[in-house]
Design a protein around this motif. Sequence first.
Motif, PDB file in Angstrom:
ATOM      1  N   PHE A 110      -5.785  -6.838  -3.896  1.00 52.82           N
ATOM      2  CA  PHE A 110      -5.345  -5.722  -3.827  1.00 52.82           C
ATOM      3  C   PHE A 110      -5.882  -3.974  -4.844  1.00 52.82           C
ATOM      4  CE2 PHE A 110      -2.695  -2.402  -2.033  1.00 52.82           C
ATOM      5  CZ  PHE A 110      -2.804  -2.702  -0.103  1.00 52.82           C
TER       6      PHE A 110
ATOM      7  N   GLU B 166      -9.608  -3.510  -4.876  1.00 51.95           N
ATOM      8  CA  GLU B 166     -10.413  -2.635  -4.491  1.00 51.95           C
ATOM      9  C   GLU B 166      -9.457  -1.257  -3.842  1.00 51.95           C
ATOM     10  OE1 GLU B 166     -12.677  -4.212  -1.765  1.00 51.95           O
ATOM     11  OE2 GLU B 166     -12.435  -5.423  -3.320  1.00 51.95           O
ATOM     12  N   TRP B 167      -7.862  -0.848  -4.313  1.00 55.17           N
ATOM     13  CA  TRP B 167      -7.050  -0.212  -4.226  1.00 55.17           C
ATOM     14  C   TRP B 167      -7.950   1.109  -4.688  1.00 55.17           C
ATOM     15  CZ3 TRP B 167      -3.817   1.827  -0.956  1.00 55.17           C
ATOM     16  CH2 TRP B 167      -3.220   3.063  -1.232  1.00 55.17           C
ATOM     17  N   GLN B 168      -8.225   0.671  -5.831  1.00 52.98           N
ATOM     18  CA  GLN B 168      -8.989   1.593  -7.251  1.00 52.98           C
ATOM     19  C   GLN B 168     -10.715   1.775  -6.689  1.00 52.98           C
ATOM     20  OE1 GLN B 168      -5.951   2.263  -8.809  1.00 52.98           O
ATOM     21  NE2 GLN B 168      -7.722   2.910 -10.132  1.00 52.98           N
TER      22      GLN B 168
ATOM     23  N   ALA C  39      -3.744   4.836   4.065  1.00 56.70           N
ATOM     24  CA  ALA C  39      -3.184   3.112   3.567  1.00 56.70           C
ATOM     25  C   ALA C  39      -2.793   2.693   4.941  1.00 56.70           C
ATOM     26  CB  ALA C  39      -1.190   3.372   3.050  1.00 56.70           C
TER      27      ALA C  39
ATOM     28  N   SER D 209       1.030  -1.440   0.190  1.00 58.10           N
ATOM     29  CA  SER D 209       0.351   0.090  -0.238  1.00 58.10           C
ATOM     30  C   SER D 209       0.437   1.248   0.202  1.00 58.10           C
ATOM     31  CB  SER D 209      -1.020   0.051   1.315  1.00 58.10           C
ATOM     32  OG  SER D 209       0.038   0.067   2.441  1.00 58.10           O
TER      33      SER D 209
ATOM     34  N   PHE E 137      -6.759   1.740   4.721  1.00 58.23           N
ATOM     35  CA  PHE E 137      -6.964   0.501   3.611  1.00 58.23           C
ATOM     36  C   PHE E 137      -6.991  -1.307   3.892  1.00 58.23           C
ATOM     37  CE2 PHE E 137      -5.913  -1.496  -0.408  1.00 58.23           C
ATOM     38  CZ  PHE E 137      -6.952  -1.552  -0.786  1.00 58.23           C
TER      39      PHE E 137
ATOM     40  N   LYS F   6     -10.894   2.264  -2.847  1.00 57.83           N
ATOM     41  CA  LYS F   6     -11.221   3.134  -2.012  1.00 57.83           C
ATOM     42  C   LYS F   6     -10.902   4.745  -2.963  1.00 57.83           C
ATOM     43  CE  LYS F   6      -9.440   4.624   1.602  1.00 57.83           C
ATOM     44  NZ  LYS F   6      -9.712   5.171   2.861  1.00 57.83           N
ATOM     45  N   LYS F   7     -10.288   4.451  -3.979  1.00 57.18           N
ATOM     46  CA  LYS F   7      -9.601   5.915  -4.679  1.00 57.18           C
ATOM     47  C   LYS F   7     -10.998   6.662  -4.803  1.00 57.18           C
ATOM     48  CE  LYS F   7      -5.338   5.142  -6.337  1.00 57.18           C
ATOM     49  NZ  LYS F   7      -4.168   5.729  -7.905  1.00 57.18           N
TER      50      LYS F   7
END
Length: 343
Positions: free
Chosen positions: A292, A295-297, A256, A209, A259, A299-300
């Motif tokens: 990962f 899910e990161w995208q 980070a 992250s 998340f 989150k954005k």
Amino acid sequence: MRKLLNTLYVTSEDAWLSLDGGNVAVSCSETGKRMVPLHILEGIVSFSYRGASPSLMGECVKRGIQLSFFSPRGRYLASASGTVDGNVFLRRQQYRYADDEKSSLRFAQNFIYGKIYNARYFLLKFGRSYAMRVNQKVFNDAADAMKKMLKEAQDAKSVEELMGIEGTAASIYFSLFDQMVLQQKNDFSFLSRTRRPPMDRVNALLSFSYTLLANDCASALQGNGLDPYVGFLHADRSGRRSLALDLMEELRSVYADRFVLTLINNRMVAPADFDLQESGAVLLNEEGRRRFLQEWQKKKTEIITHPFIKEKMPWGLVPHIQALLLARCIRGDIEEYPPFFWK
């Protein structure tokens, strides 16, 4: 598409930018065609894979409007500029500040103040939210200790002293990190922060992250005309994007770390997503990285209200707004760089 601080951010992946009279026309399948007058803009940041027309790029260069292109995932691609890039003056001022101990300390203090503030607030909020599952007094005591460090950071006389204060605050913060892992405790225990390489699954998630966040910050800095390799807090080192590491400090815990804890506590990752290396290192495998990044995208895209400019925006734009504010401070448009304070 949204306009913040006289900068137009185009976040639709299929948007096409073109020139329509004295306007930038943004055309995409979801919203159709929308126009924004060029004379009110200082910059355009596009996350679309379709790009922009040559006529628009030429007009932006003519008017001195920074037109920057990023991939939909946030990787910096290029900027349109004339034969003389006006950002050279911004970068020259950045280098002057980086070479001046007093100026470097001023910026570094703001980065670290933001980092300690956000980490402290995160502990307080977590302790309140899960008072039946964690020892809230321990969290409150840690927050009290970190509150004193906010004043110490403001009063630090050198970057070295400031780094010592930051190290102590980070030690207190990470001493409680294992308690914030509420699910899958047997598989995701956390003893201490380990890097290069990470030695357990939690550290593997944290390291990945931080890498992504550093990339986002570096791209944001480049898009705003700054050199991501010349920082104020982190020393120059060949190949290290020191300013990107500076900028991400205030976002580590609230972006980070939160998340990572969400992935674990919501059972969005599992032991099968990791590989154990012969060296003892633990790394995400291909399937783990894929999940990962998905899910990161997501989150954005979560909408928040930026605490300084009081505008709603997706999380993914926060590094870009902070980079823009940093550039404005270096240029002298604002007196102090305002850290991101999570609410």
